[in-house]
Design a protein around this motif. Structure first.
Motif, short mmCIF file in Angstrom:
data_model
loop_
_atom_site.label_atom_id
_atom_site.label_comp_id
_atom_site.label_asym_id
_atom_site.label_seq_id
_atom_site.Cartn_x
_atom_site.Cartn_y
_atom_site.Cartn_z
N SER A 1 -9.35 -7.38 -5.22
CA SER A 1 -8.76 -7.21 -3.89
C SER A 1 -8.87 -5.78 -3.36
CB SER A 1 -7.28 -7.62 -3.91
OG SER A 1 -6.55 -6.83 -4.84
N GLY A 2 -9.33 -4.86 -4.21
CA GLY A 2 -9.52 -3.48 -3.77
C GLY A 2 -8.25 -2.68 -3.66
N ASP A 3 -7.22 -3.04 -4.40
CA ASP A 3 -5.96 -2.28 -4.38
C ASP A 3 -6.09 -1.08 -5.30
OD1 ASP A 3 -4.92 -4.19 -2.66
OD2 ASP A 3 -4.09 -5.40 -4.30
N TRP A 4 -6.73 -0.03 -4.81
CA TRP A 4 -7.04 1.13 -5.64
C TRP A 4 -5.80 1.86 -6.12
CZ3 TRP A 4 -4.98 5.59 -3.85
CH2 TRP A 4 -4.64 5.62 -2.49
N TRP A 5 -4.71 1.80 -5.35
CA TRP A 5 -3.50 2.52 -5.73
C TRP A 5 -2.86 1.96 -7.00
CZ3 TRP A 5 -3.91 -0.62 -1.43
CH2 TRP A 5 -3.18 -1.81 -1.45
N TYR A 6 -3.24 0.73 -7.35
CA TYR A 6 -2.71 0.14 -8.58
C TYR A 6 -3.53 0.58 -9.79
CZ TYR A 6 0.16 -3.49 -10.82
OH TYR A 6 1.08 -4.16 -11.57
N ALA B 1 0.83 -1.20 0.00
CA ALA B 1 0.00 0.00 0.00
C ALA B 1 0.87 1.25 0.00
CB ALA B 1 -0.93 -0.01 1.22
N PRO B 2 0.32 2.41 -0.38
CA PRO B 2 1.11 3.65 -0.36
C PRO B 2 1.71 3.93 1.00
CG PRO B 2 -0.97 3.97 -1.52
CD PRO B 2 -1.03 2.62 -0.91
N SER B 3 2.97 4.38 0.97
CA SER B 3 3.70 4.68 2.20
C SER B 3 4.70 5.79 1.91
CB SER B 3 4.42 3.42 2.71
OG SER B 3 5.36 2.95 1.75
N GLY B 4 5.50 6.11 2.91
CA GLY B 4 6.51 7.14 2.70
C GLY B 4 7.55 6.73 1.69
N ALA B 5 7.95 5.46 1.69
CA ALA B 5 8.94 4.98 0.73
C ALA B 5 8.35 4.85 -0.67
CB ALA B 5 9.50 3.63 1.19
N PHE B 6 7.08 4.46 -0.75
CA PHE B 6 6.41 4.28 -2.04
C PHE B 6 5.09 5.06 -2.01
CE2 PHE B 6 8.77 0.34 -1.10
CZ PHE B 6 9.69 0.39 -2.13
N PRO B 7 5.10 6.31 -2.46
CA PRO B 7 3.90 7.15 -2.35
C PRO B 7 2.67 6.58 -3.04
CG PRO B 7 5.83 8.47 -2.89
CD PRO B 7 6.25 7.04 -3.01
N LEU B 8 2.86 5.81 -4.10
CA LEU B 8 1.72 5.21 -4.80
C LEU B 8 1.69 3.69 -4.64
CD1 LEU B 8 1.64 7.27 -8.14
CD2 LEU B 8 0.30 7.62 -6.04
N GLY B 9 2.45 3.15 -3.73
CA GLY B 9 2.48 1.71 -3.53
C GLY B 9 3.39 1.01 -4.52
#
Length: 306
Positions: A267-272, A76-84
């Protein structure tokens, strides 16, 4: 002596031509910047183009590598990967930046190919009347009634899967609308008196089409090009989403295809799904805004009627 000096100092025909062109360009820009929608579209396109050109500096060339993926799959999106991350652990932000290069390149080249074919067909069909114009326009009508996406899918399926195949498939299936518009403009131009005078003075077909018809239809061609680019980008994304694009390159449509195959929808991974879809919509909308503004500036009657 003074007359000879003045004649020598007078600008030549080429200098006068370039001066008129610069004046026309400056006048066009003054009118264009009065339209806020056109300016907004131009800013968006400029920003995306700058990001695409600076992709190696912004995200690095290794960001596309599957074997050197820095993260875990489907994070999921995080500081290391803003868009996952994708299913291979690659940063989706980096892939989105690289995908801008492919999507813009395919859109621009396919649109230029489409407009070039449409302009050639439209000018020649409007100039050479009789059996040639009739046959050419019947072929154009056949392409118009056939679904463009179906023809593009058929070509992309028959030919090898590559970036140039996608460009060719889009370019040779989206030209009929341009051909129709250019032919109508050509017929209008050739009905003017100076065309008859040019022919009476010995101007041949090439002279009439190249020196008189083509410069008068170029404003229409320019506005049509900006509109076709958005269509080409959407078609490229559709072909890539259907698995008919080049699997070796990263594009926005290819990212959507990868997301579908990875089960991001279920799976609802909207960031993808959301970033590449929004990027495609933003670029298509920006080109459409620019195209409509160019059309309005070059033909002020359209602005008065809207």
């Amino acid at each position: 002596m003074t007359t000879e000096t003045e004649a020598a100092a007078a600008p030549g025909p080429r200098a006068l031509t370039w001066a008129r062109r610069r004046s026309s360009a400056a006048r066009f820009w003054r009118r264009y910047r009065t339209h806020r929608a056109g300016l907004a579209g131009l800013w968006v396109l400029g920003l995306i183009a700058l990001v695409a050109l600076a992709a190696p500096l912004l995200v690095g060339a290794d960001s596309q590598s599957v074997t050197r993926a820095p993260g875990g799959p489907m994070e999921a999106p995080s500081g290391a990967f803003p868009l996952g991350t994708d299913q291979f652990g690659r940063s989706l932000l980096a892939l989105l930046v690289w995908g801008a290069r492919v999507s813009l390149t395919v859109g621009l080249l396919a649109a230029f190919l489409s407009v070039a074919i449409g302009t050639l067909v439209g000018v020649t069909a409007g100039h050479f009347k009789g059996w040639y114009g009739t046959v050419v326009m019947r072929i154009t009508d056949w392409f118009l009634v056939m679904p463009t996406l179906v023809l593009a899918i058929a070509l992309a399926t028959v030919l090898s899967r590559s970036l140039w195949t996608t460009i060719l498939a889009i370019g040779v299936t989206t030209w009929p609308t341009t051909a129709r518009l250019v032919r109508a403009q050509t017929l209008s131009v050739e009905s003017r008196p100076y065309i008859e005078r040019s022919r009476a003075l010995g101007g041949g077909h090439g002279h009439v089409m190249g020196r008189h018809v083509l410069p008068n239809v170029m404003p229409l061609v320019l506005s049509q090009t900006t509109l076709v680019i958005s269509t080409a980008i959407l078609t490229e994304a559709t072909l890539a989403f259907l698995g008919l694009g080049d699997p070796t390159v990263v594009s926005w449509g290819g990212l959507l295809q990868d997301a579908r195959e990875a089960g991001a929808v279920s799976s609802g991974d909207w960031w993808y799904l959301a970033p590449p879809g929004l990027a495609i919509a933003a670029v298509a909308l920006a080109f459409t805004l620019c195209g409509r503004t160019v059309e309005t500036v070059l033909n002020p009657k359209l602005g008065a009627s809207r």
